[in-house]
Design a protein around this motif. Structure first.
Motif, short mmCIF file in Angstrom:
data_model
loop_
_atom_site.label_atom_id
_atom_site.label_comp_id
_atom_site.label_asym_id
_atom_site.label_seq_id
_atom_site.Cartn_x
_atom_site.Cartn_y
_atom_site.Cartn_z
N LEU A 145 34.53 -14.33 -49.79
CA LEU A 145 33.98 -15.26 -48.79
C LEU A 145 32.85 -14.61 -48.00
O LEU A 145 31.81 -15.23 -47.76
N ILE A 146 33.05 -13.35 -47.60
CA ILE A 146 31.99 -12.63 -46.88
C ILE A 146 30.76 -12.49 -47.77
O ILE A 146 29.62 -12.66 -47.32
N ARG A 147 30.99 -12.19 -49.04
CA ARG A 147 29.86 -12.08 -49.97
C ARG A 147 29.15 -13.42 -50.14
O ARG A 147 27.93 -13.47 -50.29
N LEU A 148 29.92 -14.50 -50.13
CA LEU A 148 29.30 -15.83 -50.22
C LEU A 148 28.39 -16.06 -49.02
O LEU A 148 27.29 -16.61 -49.16
N ALA A 149 28.86 -15.65 -47.86
CA ALA A 149 28.04 -15.80 -46.65
C ALA A 149 26.76 -14.96 -46.76
O ALA A 149 25.67 -15.42 -46.43
N ILE A 150 26.93 -13.72 -47.26
CA ILE A 150 25.77 -12.84 -47.44
C ILE A 150 24.77 -13.46 -48.41
O ILE A 150 23.57 -13.53 -48.15
N ASN A 151 25.29 -13.94 -49.53
CA ASN A 151 24.40 -14.46 -50.57
C ASN A 151 23.83 -15.83 -50.23
O ASN A 151 22.74 -16.16 -50.68
N LEU A 152 24.56 -16.63 -49.45
CA LEU A 152 23.98 -17.88 -48.97
C LEU A 152 22.81 -17.58 -48.05
O LEU A 152 21.77 -18.22 -48.10
N GLY A 153 22.99 -16.54 -47.21
CA GLY A 153 21.89 -16.11 -46.36
C GLY A 153 20.73 -15.58 -47.17
O GLY A 153 19.56 -15.90 -46.91
N PHE A 154 21.04 -14.77 -48.21
CA PHE A 154 19.99 -14.25 -49.08
C PHE A 154 19.34 -15.36 -49.90
O PHE A 154 18.17 -15.27 -50.27
N SER A 155 20.12 -16.39 -50.22
CA SER A 155 19.58 -17.50 -51.00
C SER A 155 18.53 -18.25 -50.20
O SER A 155 17.45 -18.59 -50.71
N ALA A 156 18.86 -18.52 -48.93
CA ALA A 156 17.91 -19.23 -48.07
C ALA A 156 16.80 -18.30 -47.61
O ALA A 156 15.63 -18.70 -47.54
N GLY A 157 17.17 -17.04 -47.32
CA GLY A 157 16.22 -16.10 -46.74
C GLY A 157 14.95 -15.89 -47.54
O GLY A 157 13.85 -16.11 -47.03
#
Length: 417
Positions: A145-157
């Motif tokens: 879940l934490i990785r999903l948050a990281i990668n969702l941020g990286f996806s948008a970023g």
């Protein structure tokens, strides 16, 4: 379709409220890390540094990460994860805003070192917090879940970052990154105050074992360092490769990197949930993830077709989706034998060391050997990582068999008595 959606939603059930808040804080923080994927382009295009200079700056980046991870682990064991996380997020926000005003090679090296020292003190503290807020059976999914948050941020970023560069220039990235870190601090203070949170897995070890004497963990750390060196090429040499060898624009590069985060967001949790219910070991899954990541570089040398970039990104994405959650879970399992901060700091440091050597080595090699030879070398490092992980699996299996034999012998003695 409804059944598929319900099955997807069910993979998130059972995680604590605190883990969800920690994921949101991570999402807010990582949504602003759009500076990192574009850092090599910013340094070469905006500040006119040479590729060699960028390599040394990235080494300063990695050295700061090593110091920060070590310091974060020590402070977490001494003053607790909450205070470390608050200090790290707030200070990182201020330092990122200030970083844009450094324009000389020496000042930027010092600046990026300080930023990463403060920023990466967050990581060991966050891992220990996540472990405390998770039931033992939910730790791998909490990591995911934490990785999903990281990668969702990286996806948008990166996608938004490409638009910001086009409209406002590179300075806008530093402001956004700094502001999001400060925003994450405000959320953390309001929702994860120790007085109002619930601890689900508080580990107390009377005679903690030193992580430095844990042979299996040391083998694991060396393998993760190599995996980090390979993986990090996607955030330093690969954007330059996309630009110079395939003539992609910043927006196209951002979208390609963003695809990585979107796929992880959509598929990682169901994949991890499924893998947890199989007979595969954590070491075996890490090994398979390393193989996929190594192949993502190897295939680049066999065709000039631009579509191979997408195939390479897919291989790397599934490789990291498998390797990272289970490597993190492996580290947390071993951490129960000693000081959690020390174990998780060393886990973070393995990737920080990768930052020191990975970026610089990749950039120097592409400058002197060309992209094709560089990808062959990176593939070789991935193969060495696979070899170490195979050795780790054999070592753990051997210990498990020896333990089973000892238990059987003890039971036999008791029967004779």
């Amino acid at each position: 379709m409804k059944t598929l959606f319900n099955n997807y939603v069910n993979t998130f059930k059972g995680l604590s409220t605190e883990v969800w808040w920690l994921a949101l804080i991570t999402l807010i923080n990582r949504a602003g890390t759009m500076v990192i994927p574009f850092l090599s382009l910013y340094l070469t295009k905006s500040l006119n540094f040479s590729v060699s200079d960028v390599g040394w700056i990235m080494s300063a980046f990695g050295l700061g990460s090593v110091v920060g991870s070590w310091l974060g682990g020590r402070l977490t064991d001494q003053i607790g994860y909450y205070k470390v996380m608050v200090f790290s997020l707030l200070s990182t926000g201020i330092l990122f805003i200030a970083l844009q005003f450094l324009t000389t090679f020496t000042s930027f090296c010092i600046g990026i070192f300080l930023v990463m020292t403060v920023a990466d003190s967050f990581r060991p503290a966050m891992f220990v917090a996540m472990s405390a807020y998770s039931k033992p059976e939910n730790k791998t999914r909490s990591v995911t879940l934490i990785r999903l948050a990281i990668n969702l941020g990286f996806s948008a970023g990166p996608a938004v970052g490409g638009l910001i560069i086009t409209g406002l220039g590179y300075s806008g990235l530093f402001w956004v990154d700094g502001i999001t870190c400060i925003a994450a601090t405000l959320v953390l203070v309001n929702v994860l105050n120790p007085k109002s949170t619930k601890i689900l897995d508080k580990v107390k070890t009377k005679n903690p074992k030193s992580a430095y004497g844990d042979k299996a963990f040391i083998i694991f750390l060396f393998a993760m360092m190599l995996f980090g060196i390979v993986f990090l090429q996607y955030f330093s040499t690969m954007p330059i490769y996309y630009n110079e060898a395939h003539y992609l624009s910043e927006i196209e590069i951002g979208l390609l990197l963003g695809m990585n985060g979107f796929i992880i967001f959509a598929f990682e949790m169901p994949l991890i949930k499924w893998l947890e219910n199989t007979t595969f070991t954590k070491s075996g899954l890490m090994l398979f993830g390393a193989i996929l990541t190594g192949l993502s570089f190897l295939i680049l040398n066999f065709t000039s077709w631009v579509g191979v970039l997408v195939i390479g990104m897919l291989l790397m994405t599934f490789g990291e989706m498998i390797a990272f959650p289970f490597s993190n879970a492996f580290a947390m399992d071993r951490a129960k034998k000693g000081n959690q901060g020390e174990y998780m700091a060393l886990y973070s440091i393995s990737f920080s060391i990768a930052h020191i050597f990975g970026h610089n080595m990749g950039l120097q090699m592409t400058n002197q050997l060309g992209f094709e030879n560089t990808w062959f070398v990176i593939t070789g490092l991935a193969a060495l990582c696979v070899f170490l992980l195979f050795g780790l699996r054999q070592y753990l299996n051997g210990k498990k068999k020896r333990k089973a034999i000892l238990i059987e012998e003890e039971e036999t003695e008791i029967l004779w008595i």
